[in-house]
Design a protein around this motif. Structure first.
Motif, short mmCIF file in Angstrom:
data_model
loop_
_atom_site.label_atom_id
_atom_site.label_comp_id
_atom_site.label_asym_id
_atom_site.label_seq_id
_atom_site.Cartn_x
_atom_site.Cartn_y
_atom_site.Cartn_z
N LEU A 11 0.86 -1.19 0.00
CA LEU A 11 0.00 0.00 0.00
C LEU A 11 0.90 1.24 0.00
N GLY A 12 0.67 2.13 -0.94
CA GLY A 12 1.57 3.29 -1.07
C GLY A 12 2.83 2.91 -1.84
N ALA A 13 2.65 2.04 -2.84
CA ALA A 13 3.81 1.44 -3.53
C ALA A 13 4.61 2.42 -4.36
N THR A 14 4.03 3.59 -4.69
CA THR A 14 4.75 4.54 -5.54
C THR A 14 5.64 5.49 -4.73
N GLY A 15 5.49 5.53 -3.41
CA GLY A 15 6.22 6.48 -2.57
C GLY A 15 7.62 6.02 -2.22
N ALA A 16 8.31 6.84 -1.41
CA ALA A 16 9.71 6.55 -1.06
C ALA A 16 9.83 5.21 -0.33
N VAL A 17 9.01 4.99 0.68
CA VAL A 17 9.08 3.74 1.44
C VAL A 17 8.47 2.60 0.63
N GLY A 18 7.41 2.89 -0.10
CA GLY A 18 6.78 1.86 -0.95
C GLY A 18 7.77 1.28 -1.96
N ALA A 38 -1.93 2.38 -4.63
CA ALA A 38 -1.55 3.78 -4.38
C ALA A 38 -2.84 4.60 -4.28
N SER A 39 -2.74 5.91 -4.43
CA SER A 39 -3.92 6.75 -4.30
C SER A 39 -4.78 6.62 -5.55
N GLU A 40 -5.97 7.21 -5.48
CA GLU A 40 -6.86 7.15 -6.65
C GLU A 40 -6.26 7.90 -7.84
N ARG A 41 -5.30 8.80 -7.57
CA ARG A 41 -4.61 9.51 -8.67
C ARG A 41 -3.82 8.54 -9.54
N SER A 42 -3.27 7.50 -8.91
CA SER A 42 -2.40 6.56 -9.64
C SER A 42 -3.12 5.27 -10.03
N ALA A 43 -4.21 4.94 -9.34
CA ALA A 43 -4.89 3.66 -9.61
C ALA A 43 -5.30 3.58 -11.07
N SER A 82 2.26 -1.55 4.57
CA SER A 82 1.70 -0.22 4.40
C SER A 82 2.76 0.85 4.49
N ALA A 83 2.85 1.65 3.41
CA ALA A 83 3.73 2.82 3.37
C ALA A 83 2.85 4.03 3.08
N LEU A 84 1.73 4.10 3.78
CA LEU A 84 0.77 5.18 3.54
C LEU A 84 1.09 6.39 4.40
N PRO A 85 0.78 7.59 3.89
CA PRO A 85 0.96 8.78 4.72
C PRO A 85 -0.01 8.74 5.90
N SER A 86 0.37 9.41 7.00
CA SER A 86 -0.45 9.29 8.20
C SER A 86 -1.86 9.85 8.00
N ALA A 182 12.50 12.34 5.18
CA ALA A 182 11.34 13.21 4.97
C ALA A 182 10.59 12.84 3.69
N GLY A 183 10.86 11.63 3.13
CA GLY A 183 10.18 11.22 1.91
C GLY A 183 10.77 11.91 0.70
N TYR A 184 10.12 11.72 -0.46
CA TYR A 184 10.61 12.32 -1.70
C TYR A 184 9.57 13.30 -2.23
P1 NAP Z 1 5.44 9.31 0.11
O1 NAP Z 1 6.71 9.23 -0.64
O2 NAP Z 1 4.69 10.59 0.11
O3 NAP Z 1 4.44 8.15 -0.49
C1 NAP Z 1 3.08 8.05 -0.11
C2 NAP Z 1 2.40 6.90 -0.85
O4 NAP Z 1 1.05 6.78 -0.38
C3 NAP Z 1 2.30 7.03 -2.36
O5 NAP Z 1 2.33 5.74 -2.94
C4 NAP Z 1 0.93 7.67 -2.56
O6 NAP Z 1 0.36 7.34 -3.83
C5 NAP Z 1 0.14 6.97 -1.50
N1 NAP Z 1 -1.00 7.76 -1.06
C6 NAP Z 1 -1.02 9.09 -0.74
N2 NAP Z 1 -2.27 9.46 -0.36
C7 NAP Z 1 -3.04 8.36 -0.44
C8 NAP Z 1 -4.42 8.11 -0.18
N3 NAP Z 1 -5.26 9.07 0.25
N4 NAP Z 1 -4.90 6.86 -0.37
C9 NAP Z 1 -4.08 5.87 -0.80
N5 NAP Z 1 -2.76 6.04 -1.06
C10 NAP Z 1 -2.25 7.28 -0.87
O7 NAP Z 1 5.64 8.89 1.64
P2 NAP Z 1 6.85 8.04 2.31
O8 NAP Z 1 7.99 8.91 2.63
O9 NAP Z 1 7.05 6.82 1.49
O10 NAP Z 1 6.21 7.65 3.73
C11 NAP Z 1 5.19 6.68 3.85
C12 NAP Z 1 4.91 6.41 5.31
O11 NAP Z 1 6.06 5.84 5.93
C13 NAP Z 1 4.58 7.67 6.12
O12 NAP Z 1 3.57 7.37 7.07
C14 NAP Z 1 5.89 8.02 6.78
O13 NAP Z 1 5.71 8.76 7.97
C15 NAP Z 1 6.44 6.63 7.07
N6 NAP Z 1 7.90 6.56 7.22
C16 NAP Z 1 8.75 7.12 6.30
C17 NAP Z 1 10.14 7.01 6.48
C18 NAP Z 1 11.13 7.58 5.50
O14 NAP Z 1 12.35 7.38 5.75
N7 NAP Z 1 10.68 8.22 4.41
C19 NAP Z 1 10.64 6.32 7.58
C20 NAP Z 1 9.76 5.73 8.46
C21 NAP Z 1 8.38 5.86 8.27
P3 NAP Z 1 0.39 8.37 -5.10
O15 NAP Z 1 1.74 8.21 -5.75
O16 NAP Z 1 -0.72 7.86 -5.94
O17 NAP Z 1 0.18 9.74 -4.54
#
Ligand code: NAP
Length: 367
Positions: A11-18, A38-43, A82-86, A182-184
């Protein structure tokens, strides 16, 4: 792709952690990805089209054409990472757990729930006993397990071997945290180049008041009794890409000799290592004797499973506390996706995903 492995979704596969999940799951001996969400933007888009892959090495070729799904239950998998935003994690993760999936989450949303394990496999594997209570209380057939914040993960991984022998009572820590935390795209280059940002929202509170006490707490069969230790944390963002460095001062209930601390780290063989879980580094904690190590660029990938070990160094007496030393750990590997992956491996090995999954993992180990 073998069809005999345990199917998992991200879940959240397109993000930094995903992306880290996707990378670390490639060629995993027990797990295979059956869904990327991922979000509905990417689905509806191909993974290769929706994801701005920014890790070293290519996106796994067999996933490039996989069509992204919305983060809703219904696909064939037993477990989701799950790598979803909080902002969106709470409701989505709960829907998956209610629908019978095991959820291994990186987000902070459920970390402090009394019936949700906050897990580091080396530190508190017995906290998985909360899962039966969680399922009963919430009426779920699935469950949620979380891993701690990236800087807490490595601090507590270094302290745990010392805590079990000498009892940690006070900790003072100054973190130097990488920008990838802080993500990407994260912190703007104009803010971080030639600079240090002496504030990371929410980070000090997590390190001081919540996560260490729960992680080092005792599960009494019904609840986790928080450990009695005091921490003071100064958290800083520094211009490093990956790897959090932490300067730590510690006071113990029973002050050990300096050699006893080194011995405690050297002899540390917790359950995850004894079970030889696929992502468990051997050893879990690496001490570097050189006087100018560990360093993020040189040491963040040290050990048998790159990015999964905690690296310590510069142990010496502290004029204010008993001892001081440095801790280094990779923030997006062990501090995020890798932490969840190791949690999932422990969950499977201990039978919490069901006896079939545990037997399958054992058979894949042998094969
Ligand atoms: P990110 O790069 O912003 O990625 C977020 C992901 O969630 C994307 O795949 C995004 O999809 C998806 N998403 C966003 N809004 C959504 C929604 N409403 N419904 C479904 N999917 C949604 O974030 P990240 O840095 O990977 O962080 C993810 C989580 O891990 C956060 O909770 C963060 O606090 C935690 N975390 C991060 C780190 C780190 O080092 N970065 C470390 C520990 C924990 P789209 O591409 O479609 O927008």
């Amino acid at each position: 792709m073998s069809s005999s492995k345990i199917k998992v979704g991200v879940l959240g596969a397109t993000g930094a952690v995903g992306q880290r999940f996707v990378q670390m799951l490639q060629g995993h001996p027990w797990f295979e990805i059956s869904a990327l969400c991922a979000s509905e933007r990417s689905a509806g888009k191909r993974y290769a089209d929706a994801c701005n892959w920014n890790l070293r090495g290519d996106m796994p070729a067999h996933l490039r054409d996989m069509v992204l799904l919305e983060c809703e239950p219904g696909f064939d998998a037993e477990l989701v990472f799950s790598a979803l935003p909080s902002e969106s994690a709470t409701a989505i993760e709960q829907r998956f757990a209610a629908a019978g999936y095991g959820v291994c989450s990186n987000s902070r949303n459920h970390r402090y729930d009394a019936d949700v394990p906050l897990l580091i496999p080396e530190v508190n594997p017995e906290h998985l006993g909360l899962l039966e209570i969680q399922k009963q209380r919430r009426g779920w057939s699935g469950f949620i397990v979380t891993n701690p914040n990236c800087s807490t993960t490595h601090l507590i991984s270094a302290l745990h071997p010392l805590h079990v022998r000498f009892g940690v009572s006070k900790v003072f820590v100054v973190t130097m945290q990488a920008v990838s935390g802080a993500g990407y795209p994260g912190v703007s280059s104009m803010d971080i180049l030639d600079n240090i940002v002496p504030y990371i929202s929410g980070e000090e509170e997590k390190m001081e008041q919540k996560e260490p006490q729960k992680l080092l707490g005792t599960f009494d069969g019904t609840q986790v009794r928080y450990a009695d230790l005091v921490l003071s944390a100064h958290c800083n963002r520094v211009p490093v890409r990956n790897g959090h460095l932490e300067a730590v001062s510690v006071e113990f209930k029973d002050k050990p000799a300096q050699e006893e601390i080194l011995q405690a780290w050297a002899e540390y063989q917790p359950l995850a290592q004894r079970l030889r879980l696929p992502s468990a580094p051997q050893p879990a904690v690496i001490y570097l004797a050189a006087q100018d190590r560990p360093q993020p660029r040189l040491d963040r990938l040290a050990g048998t499973v790159p990015g999964m070990a905690t690296v310590v160094g510069r142990l010496r007496p502290d004029p204010l506390f008993h001892y001081k030393f440095l801790v280094l750990g990779h923030n997006t590997i062990r501090g995020a996706a890798g932490g969840s992956l190791l949690n999932a491996e422990l969950i499977v090995a201990q039978g919490y995903l069901g006896s079939t999954a545990a037997a399958l993992a054992r058979s894949l180990e042998v094969a």
